[in-house]
Design a protein around this motif. Structure first.
Motif: not given
Length: 235
Positions: A177-189
């Motif tokens: 398992q890997r973890l990081r942070g990132r902003p949501l894309t428009p579709i994900e949002a």
């Protein structure tokens, strides 16, 4: 130096996870030694050693000539059993909304993991609080085995990916398992009803069975207000 897990410990770990997650219910009889040995590709002596571990942990009771029966009452014992159990232990009730289940191909995943076939079943779901607030977007890719190819038509067994995999003969044993942070894309949002660019935790998890068969690739976006990562180390 990292300790190498013995065969019987690995078998006991898989069976314990199934018992604790409720896949195998209290009072149910476990399969016989021959069937378990065949499933895990180990000897009957290894199976007996694994059952002894489960009995010592008071998860099963073994009766000579009758078999082994589950004692555990179904309550989750720790947070490693999945997000539903982990959140429930904290008093947070959630429900899942299925966005899509479809057959597809993923050549990139097949190449990266060395899979024989790129055919997968894609499962995409949103986890919501009881007030409707979306707190995660969870995408899974599982192998399109004969027992799983009709999932788009019939849906998940008991609404659970793990139960569905188990009934198809795939029992999760180990993962990366890997973890990081990132902003949501428009579709994900849009799926999560959040502003574009909202930062979420992003985890990817690849899981295999005890005999190293690919079982699931999960790609999850988690609201950091409701999830946290806890690590512990032992020397």
């Amino acid at each position: 130096m990292r300790r190498i897990s013995l065969k019987h410990e690995r078998v006991a770990r898989v069976l314990a996870r199934e018992i604790r997650s409720g896949v195998v219910r209290r009072g149910a009889q476990l399969p016989g030694e021959v069937e378990l040995a065949r499933r895990f590709s180990v000897s009957r002596n290894t199976v007996r050693a694994a059952l002894a571990v489960l009995a010592e942990d008071e998860l099963i009771a073994t009766h000579t000539g009758k078999g082994s029966y589950v004692l555990f009452d179904g309550r989750p014992l720790d947070g490693r059993l999945g997000w539903t159990h982990a959140l429930s232990e904290q008093g947070v009730e959630t429900r899942m909304r299925t966005v899509r289940i479809e057959r597809s191909t993923d050549p990139g995943l097949a190449s990266r993991l060395g899979l024989e076939s790129p055919r997968v079943v894609v499962i995409e779901r949103v986890r919501q609080l009881t007030d409707g607030t979306a707190i995660s977007l969870e995408r899974s890719r599982i192998p399109a085995l004969d027992a799983l190819r009709d999932l788009p038509e019939r849906g998940l067994d008991n609404g659970s990916i793990s139960v569905t995999l188990n009934r198809a003969g795939l029992y999760l044993d180990h993962c990366e398992q890997r973890l990081r942070g990132r902003p949501l894309t428009p579709i994900e949002a849009g799926h999560l009803n959040r502003p574009d660019g909202t930062w979420f935790l992003h985890t990817t998890r690849t899981s295999w069975t005890a005999d190293d068969r690919f079982a699931e690739y999960a790609d999850e976006l988690l609201d950091p207000d409701h999830y946290e990562l806890s690590l512990s180390y032992r020397s």
